[in-house]
Scaffold this motif. Structure first.
Motif, PDB file in Angstrom:
ATOM      1  N   UNK A  88      -9.011   3.373   2.427  1.00 33.29           N
ATOM      2  CA  UNK A  88      -7.995   2.567   3.113  1.00 33.29           C
ATOM      3  C   UNK A  88      -6.848   2.236   2.171  1.00 33.29           C
ATOM      4  N   UNK A  89      -7.153   1.920   0.931  1.00 34.55           N
ATOM      5  CA  UNK A  89      -6.122   1.546  -0.035  1.00 34.55           C
ATOM      6  C   UNK A  89      -5.372   2.771  -0.549  1.00 34.55           C
ATOM      7  N   UNK A  90      -6.100   3.816  -0.904  1.00 35.17           N
ATOM      8  CA  UNK A  90      -5.482   5.009  -1.492  1.00 35.17           C
ATOM      9  C   UNK A  90      -4.832   5.922  -0.449  1.00 35.17           C
ATOM     10  N   UNK A  91      -5.238   5.809   0.809  1.00 35.50           N
ATOM     11  CA  UNK A  91      -4.700   6.676   1.837  1.00 35.50           C
ATOM     12  C   UNK A  91      -5.377   8.031   1.905  1.00 35.50           C
ATOM     13  N   UNK A  92      -6.410   8.210   1.130  1.00 40.47           N
ATOM     14  CA  UNK A  92      -7.214   9.428   1.089  1.00 40.47           C
ATOM     15  C   UNK A  92      -8.477   9.104   0.311  1.00 40.47           C
ATOM     16  N   UNK A  93      -9.479   9.957   0.372  1.00 39.06           N
ATOM     17  CA  UNK A  93     -10.686   9.683  -0.415  1.00 39.06           C
ATOM     18  C   UNK A  93     -10.335   9.510  -1.898  1.00 39.06           C
ATOM     19  N   UNK A 118     -11.870  10.162  -4.648  1.00 40.64           N
ATOM     20  CA  UNK A 118     -12.111  11.313  -5.524  1.00 40.64           C
ATOM     21  C   UNK A 118     -10.956  12.308  -5.458  1.00 40.64           C
ATOM     22  N   UNK A 119     -10.395  12.492  -4.269  1.00 38.77           N
ATOM     23  CA  UNK A 119      -9.253  13.401  -4.128  1.00 38.77           C
ATOM     24  C   UNK A 119      -8.020  12.831  -4.830  1.00 38.77           C
ATOM     25  N   UNK A 120      -7.756  11.548  -4.613  1.00 45.99           N
ATOM     26  CA  UNK A 120      -6.606  10.906  -5.251  1.00 45.99           C
ATOM     27  C   UNK A 120      -6.744  10.987  -6.768  1.00 45.99           C
ATOM     28  N   UNK A 121      -7.929  10.675  -7.260  1.00 47.37           N
ATOM     29  CA  UNK A 121      -8.171  10.677  -8.697  1.00 47.37           C
ATOM     30  C   UNK A 121      -7.960  12.069  -9.289  1.00 47.37           C
ATOM     31  N   UNK A 122      -8.455  13.090  -8.615  1.00 49.86           N
ATOM     32  CA  UNK A 122      -8.307  14.463  -9.111  1.00 49.86           C
ATOM     33  C   UNK A 122      -6.834  14.879  -9.163  1.00 49.86           C
ATOM     34  N   UNK A 132       0.830  -1.207   0.000  1.00 51.66           N
ATOM     35  CA  UNK A 132       0.000   0.000   0.000  1.00 51.66           C
ATOM     36  C   UNK A 132       0.861   1.253   0.000  1.00 51.66           C
ATOM     37  N   UNK A 133       1.872   1.288   0.843  1.00 52.81           N
ATOM     38  CA  UNK A 133       2.753   2.462   0.899  1.00 52.81           C
ATOM     39  C   UNK A 133       3.451   2.673  -0.439  1.00 52.81           C
ATOM     40  N   UNK A 134       3.892   1.598  -1.040  1.00 52.92           N
ATOM     41  CA  UNK A 134       4.552   1.680  -2.348  1.00 52.92           C
ATOM     42  C   UNK A 134       3.600   2.265  -3.395  1.00 52.92           C
ATOM     43  N   UNK A 135       2.376   1.740  -3.439  1.00 53.15           N
ATOM     44  CA  UNK A 135       1.410   2.235  -4.415  1.00 53.15           C
ATOM     45  C   UNK A 135       1.011   3.685  -4.143  1.00 53.15           C
ATOM     46  N   UNK A 136       1.001   4.077  -2.879  1.00 55.70           N
ATOM     47  CA  UNK A 136       0.655   5.462  -2.543  1.00 55.70           C
ATOM     48  C   UNK A 136       1.740   6.432  -2.973  1.00 55.70           C
ATOM     49  N   UNK A 137       2.987   5.983  -3.003  1.00 62.34           N
ATOM     50  CA  UNK A 137       4.070   6.868  -3.425  1.00 62.34           C
ATOM     51  C   UNK A 137       4.291   6.820  -4.936  1.00 62.34           C
ATOM     52  N   UNK A 138       3.832   5.765  -5.579  1.00 61.26           N
ATOM     53  CA  UNK A 138       4.005   5.628  -7.030  1.00 61.26           C
ATOM     54  C   UNK A 138       2.754   6.085  -7.764  1.00 61.26           C
ATOM     55  N   UNK A 139       2.428   7.350  -7.560  1.00 63.94           N
ATOM     56  CA  UNK A 139       1.231   7.901  -8.204  1.00 63.94           C
ATOM     57  C   UNK A 139       1.405   8.031  -9.710  1.00 63.94           C
ATOM     58  N   UNK A 197      -4.082  12.672  -9.248  1.00 60.02           N
ATOM     59  CA  UNK A 197      -3.103  11.752  -9.830  1.00 60.02           C
ATOM     60  C   UNK A 197      -3.559  10.951 -11.045  1.00 60.02           C
ATOM     61  N   UNK A 198      -4.823  10.982 -11.403  1.00 60.48           N
ATOM     62  CA  UNK A 198      -5.287  10.075 -12.455  1.00 60.48           C
ATOM     63  C   UNK A 198      -5.805  10.846 -13.667  1.00 60.48           C
ATOM     64  N   UNK A 199      -4.961  11.028 -14.670  1.00 64.21           N
ATOM     65  CA  UNK A 199      -5.436  11.652 -15.898  1.00 64.21           C
ATOM     66  C   UNK A 199      -6.287  10.667 -16.700  1.00 64.21           C
ATOM     67  N   UNK A 200      -6.945  11.172 -17.695  1.00 60.64           N
ATOM     68  CA  UNK A 200      -7.713  10.295 -18.586  1.00 60.64           C
ATOM     69  C   UNK A 200      -6.763   9.294 -19.241  1.00 60.64           C
ATOM     70  N   UNK A 201      -7.234   8.085 -19.432  1.00 60.28           N
ATOM     71  CA  UNK A 201      -6.428   7.064 -20.107  1.00 60.28           C
ATOM     72  C   UNK A 201      -6.183   7.487 -21.551  1.00 60.28           C
TER      73      UNK A 201
END
Length: 98
Positions: free
Chosen positions: A65-70, A72-76, A17-24, A78-82
């Motif tokens: 729990x997985x993302x370490x934050x809500x 929607x916040x993580x997506x806004x 989880x920590x690894x995935x949270x830092x590898x945005x 760190x997650x661009x359109x594919x």
């Protein structure tokens, strides 16, 4: 399974989880293409494990729990359109593993 095995697996999961949270920079679609799972899958598995133990956990709570934050916040943040290339690779991976 021994208590020690459970403790070691839990520690490895926390490290993942920590690894995935830092590898945005690694997008969920990239994880799906190469590994067949993503952060959302982990959240679903976490929720299913809770349900198997009689614990009700909502989708949003599991993702937090997985993302370490809500999510929607993580997506806004760190997650661009594919990209079309990612979508094509994802479709090809789905066909290979169907």
């Amino acid at each position: 399974m021994s208590d020690l095995e459970t403790e070691l697996e839990a520690a490895a999961f926390r490290r993942l989880l920590e690894h995935l949270r830092t590898r945005t920079d690694v997008q969920n679609i990239d994880l799906m293409i190469t590994g067949g799972f993503c952060r959302n899958c982990l959240a679903d598995w976490y929720r299913e494990a809770a349900a198997a133990r009689g614990i009700e956990l909502g989708k949003d709570a599991a993702r937090e729990r997985i993302y370490g934050e809500p999510f929607a916040e993580w997506k806004a943040k760190h997650q661009p359109e594919a990209t079309p290339e990612q979508l094509a690779a994802f479709a090809a991976a789905q066909r290979r593993h169907a």
